[in-house]
Design a protein around this motif. Sequence first.
Motif, mmCIF file in Angstrom:
data_model
loop_
_atom_site.group_PDB
_atom_site.id
_atom_site.type_symbol
_atom_site.label_atom_id
_atom_site.label_comp_id
_atom_site.label_asym_id
_atom_site.label_seq_id
_atom_site.Cartn_x
_atom_site.Cartn_y
_atom_site.Cartn_z
ATOM 1 N N ASP A 112 0.872 -1.157 0.000
ATOM 2 C CA ASP A 112 0.000 0.000 0.000
ATOM 3 C C ASP A 112 0.927 1.229 0.000
ATOM 4 N N TRP A 113 0.861 2.038 -1.030
ATOM 5 C CA TRP A 113 1.859 3.105 -1.187
ATOM 6 C C TRP A 113 1.229 4.284 -1.917
ATOM 7 N N PRO A 114 1.532 5.515 -1.535
ATOM 8 C CA PRO A 114 0.940 6.640 -2.266
ATOM 9 C C PRO A 114 1.322 6.588 -3.745
ATOM 10 N N GLY A 115 0.318 6.588 -4.594
ATOM 11 C CA GLY A 115 0.597 6.563 -6.033
ATOM 12 C C GLY A 115 0.864 5.160 -6.543
ATOM 13 N N ARG A 116 0.404 4.150 -5.786
ATOM 14 C CA ARG A 116 0.610 2.758 -6.214
ATOM 15 C C ARG A 116 -0.051 2.517 -7.568
ATOM 16 N N ASP A 170 14.794 3.613 -4.750
ATOM 17 C CA ASP A 170 13.888 4.664 -4.255
ATOM 18 C C ASP A 170 14.616 5.405 -3.138
ATOM 19 N N MET A 171 14.223 6.680 -2.928
ATOM 20 C CA MET A 171 14.853 7.428 -1.839
ATOM 21 C C MET A 171 14.385 6.928 -0.470
ATOM 22 N N GLU A 172 13.234 6.276 -0.427
ATOM 23 C CA GLU A 172 12.743 5.734 0.844
ATOM 24 C C GLU A 172 13.387 4.373 1.062
ATOM 25 N N ASP A 173 14.092 4.244 2.185
ATOM 26 C CA ASP A 173 14.768 2.968 2.455
ATOM 27 C C ASP A 173 13.935 2.141 3.432
ATOM 28 N N ASN A 181 2.514 13.285 0.537
ATOM 29 C CA ASN A 181 2.798 11.931 1.024
ATOM 30 C C ASN A 181 4.228 11.475 0.745
ATOM 31 N N TYR A 182 4.977 12.279 0.003
ATOM 32 C CA TYR A 182 6.370 11.898 -0.268
ATOM 33 C C TYR A 182 7.316 12.778 0.553
ATOM 34 N N ASP A 183 8.548 12.353 0.604
ATOM 35 C CA ASP A 183 9.591 13.104 1.291
ATOM 36 C C ASP A 183 9.668 14.528 0.687
ATOM 37 N N PRO A 184 9.936 15.543 1.530
ATOM 38 C CA PRO A 184 10.023 16.913 0.986
ATOM 39 C C PRO A 184 11.090 17.060 -0.102
ATOM 40 N N ASP A 185 12.097 16.185 -0.081
ATOM 41 C CA ASP A 185 13.142 16.274 -1.114
ATOM 42 C C ASP A 185 12.776 15.529 -2.396
ATOM 43 N N ALA A 186 11.610 14.871 -2.393
ATOM 44 C CA ALA A 186 11.202 14.129 -3.595
ATOM 45 C C ALA A 186 10.984 15.120 -4.737
ATOM 46 N N ILE A 187 10.944 14.617 -5.961
ATOM 47 C CA ILE A 187 10.834 15.552 -7.086
ATOM 48 C C ILE A 187 9.469 16.233 -7.145
ATOM 49 N N SER A 188 8.527 15.749 -6.353
ATOM 50 C CA SER A 188 7.235 16.457 -6.315
ATOM 51 C C SER A 188 7.369 17.794 -5.581
ATOM 52 N N ASP A 191 8.035 5.287 -13.036
ATOM 53 C CA ASP A 191 6.754 5.787 -12.519
ATOM 54 C C ASP A 191 7.054 6.844 -11.455
ATOM 55 N N PRO A 192 7.409 8.067 -11.867
ATOM 56 C CA PRO A 192 7.765 9.091 -10.880
ATOM 57 C C PRO A 192 6.504 9.705 -10.271
ATOM 58 N N PRO A 193 6.656 10.543 -9.230
ATOM 59 C CA PRO A 193 5.486 11.282 -8.757
ATOM 60 C C PRO A 193 4.939 12.112 -9.914
ATOM 61 N N TYR A 194 3.607 12.160 -10.028
ATOM 62 C CA TYR A 194 3.005 12.943 -11.110
ATOM 63 C C TYR A 194 2.971 14.401 -10.661
ATOM 64 N N PRO A 237 13.399 2.893 -11.403
ATOM 65 C CA PRO A 237 14.192 3.921 -10.712
ATOM 66 C C PRO A 237 13.495 4.541 -9.501
ATOM 67 N N MET A 238 12.159 4.562 -9.503
ATOM 68 C CA MET A 238 11.431 5.138 -8.353
ATOM 69 C C MET A 238 10.370 4.128 -7.932
ATOM 70 N N ALA A 239 10.814 3.140 -7.166
ATOM 71 C CA ALA A 239 10.045 1.897 -7.010
ATOM 72 C C ALA A 239 8.910 1.954 -6.003
HETATM 73 C C1 LIG Z 1 4.575 7.287 -7.910
HETATM 74 S S1 LIG Z 1 5.625 6.690 -6.638
HETATM 75 C C2 LIG Z 1 6.041 5.088 -7.231
HETATM 76 C C3 LIG Z 1 4.931 4.124 -6.961
HETATM 77 C C4 LIG Z 1 5.229 2.698 -7.341
HETATM 78 N N1 LIG Z 1 5.300 2.507 -8.763
HETATM 79 C C5 LIG Z 1 4.158 1.804 -6.738
HETATM 80 O O1 LIG Z 1 3.247 1.380 -7.460
HETATM 81 O O2 LIG Z 1 4.210 1.559 -5.534
HETATM 82 C C6 LIG Z 1 7.063 7.624 -6.869
HETATM 83 C C7 LIG Z 1 8.237 7.301 -5.959
HETATM 84 O O3 LIG Z 1 9.315 8.162 -6.320
HETATM 85 C C8 LIG Z 1 10.142 8.342 -5.193
HETATM 86 N N2 LIG Z 1 10.969 9.533 -5.424
HETATM 87 C C9 LIG Z 1 10.564 10.791 -5.657
HETATM 88 N N3 LIG Z 1 11.622 11.608 -5.851
HETATM 89 C C10 LIG Z 1 12.726 10.832 -5.760
HETATM 90 C C11 LIG Z 1 14.127 11.089 -5.906
HETATM 91 N N4 LIG Z 1 14.584 12.300 -6.179
HETATM 92 N N5 LIG Z 1 14.989 10.046 -5.761
HETATM 93 C C12 LIG Z 1 14.513 8.796 -5.472
HETATM 94 N N6 LIG Z 1 13.216 8.509 -5.339
HETATM 95 C C13 LIG Z 1 12.314 9.505 -5.484
HETATM 96 C C14 LIG Z 1 9.148 8.495 -4.045
HETATM 97 O O4 LIG Z 1 9.759 8.153 -2.820
HETATM 98 C C15 LIG Z 1 8.018 7.532 -4.474
HETATM 99 O O5 LIG Z 1 8.135 6.306 -3.804
#
Ligand SMILES: C[S@@+](CC[C@H](N)C(=O)[O-])C[C@H]1O[C@@H](n2cnc3c(N)ncnc32)[C@H](O)[C@@H]1O
Length: 470
Positions: free
Chosen positions: A259-263, A308-311, A355-362, A345-348, A286-288
């Motif tokens: 269960d993940w934001p944007g799954r 992914d940036m989330e470990d 719901n993502y880390d503040p440093d995420a590309i969103s 599948d990056p953040p849209y 790349p962004m799993a």
């Molecule tokens: C749309 S979600 C991926 C969802 C995944 N496909 C799923 O179904 O569970 C995008 C992911 O990109 C990661 N992300 C965003 N910016 C990032 C960055 N700069 N480096 C690594 N990961 C990043 C977020 O942590 C998030 O988990």
Amino acid sequence: MAKTTRTVPITQIILDEEIYPRSGVYPKRVSMFAENMRDGFEIDPIEVQIHPDYIEKYRILDGAHRWHAYKEIGATEIPVHIITLDGLDPLLYAAQKAIGPLQLSEEEARTTARRAYENNPRLTSFEIGQAIGRSRQTVDAYIADLRASFQMDLDLKIFRMNRLGISQERIAMRFDALQRTISNHLAKMPELANLLNTDLSRGFTVVQVAEKHGWTEPMVWSLSLEGKDDLERFKELNWGLRTWDLWNWNDCDKRFGDDWPGRIPAQMIAHILYYFSHQGGLVIDPMAGGGVVADTCLAFNRKCWSFDMEDRPDTRPEIEPYFWDFDDLKWPIKGKTKPNLIIFDPPYFKKQSNNYDPDAISGLSKEQYLEFLESFFALAHQNAKKSTRIAFVNADWRDFQNTPADNEIRVNSILINDYLRILNQSGWQETHIFQAPLSSERFKANVVSAMQKKRIIGVTSRYIIISKKK
Ligand SMILES: C[S@@+](CC[C@H](N)C(=O)[O-])C[C@H]1O[C@@H](n2cnc3c(N)ncnc32)[C@H](O)[C@@H]1O
């Protein structure tokens, strides 16, 4: 280990049970200290460390009885040594200090050994034994069951990563272990797989076998579907295969991914795999996020390296922690290994940004977000083979909140043609565009009715753009 001496308010000092090796305090010892304090005897400062979870608090490493005595005599400030442990386990440090005046009881020693091992399974019995005043063999006996279950858990993690085609070198790095240790674990794999296969051949379901053996469902699927072709796999998983370019599902299949934001739905991944890769091929994610790509790759016999940036090392060791740094983009795979398919599948943009880390590309501005994507595509291009496909998943971003459709401003939006332009600029050529819309059922009736009145058009679009190198 460093030590500084100070006087601190007694209210800032906490007895943290997490690192207290005794089952309680001895009232007689407290009274003795209190009496000495009242008589003006000099008392050694108690030892504390900065509390890892609370601001401006310290927790006691040594001196719980003295601390109680200070409270008893009404002291408001007390002298302390503030210790920096430099990686030493605080519970074991506290235990070693505690046994100075009085050995730990059998129960205290056992509990401390088990807690220390649970906190850090890398500790050896010898290290634990030294701290709690017991022999290595005694500690072995205290923690035998914990060690066995830790080893089993590690076996399963390593098997999963191996099954995803992750190199032993990368697995070893992930667990900070020697490659030899990894191959020792892997040597047990055929025997364990046999146990599961036997249960499967007796007619137990994948769910039952997963539960019985503590494997994840996708791992059991990967065994039970062994030798089957992709179409048979679709059938066994009960997924219809879409033969056209509209791929929609009402929901994600809960068996795959967390269960993940944007799954995204595993069914979507399976379709990408079916049409644009072959069994044994290498997929990069790349962004799993919740790991749905890796799980689906297990069921479809593809290799998969995820980042992914989330470990989440405990639940998703196969997703390597990796931050795609906007200012310094680097490809995380060295050497000759190149993917057959990249599922990106990056953040849209801002969707889910809370719901993502503040440093995420969103967190980037629109211009930066597009610039990031362009650099990413260019980097992927450099690290791809001629035949590599990239499957880019994204949606239209429109400035529709509270804005009637007719008043929307185009420069504020990001539409599919923006993505196509960027892909083209970075050396890719789109070959297919699939519409994989989000279910519109997620809009609540009252929201829909308000949107209708204001002539607002929401976004349910989602596209998969498949591209090849030009
Ligand atoms: C749309 S979600 C991926 C969802 C995944 N496909 C799923 O179904 O569970 C995008 C992911 O990109 C990661 N992300 C965003 N910016 C990032 C960055 N700069 N480096 C690594 N990961 C990043 C977020 O942590 C998030 O988990």
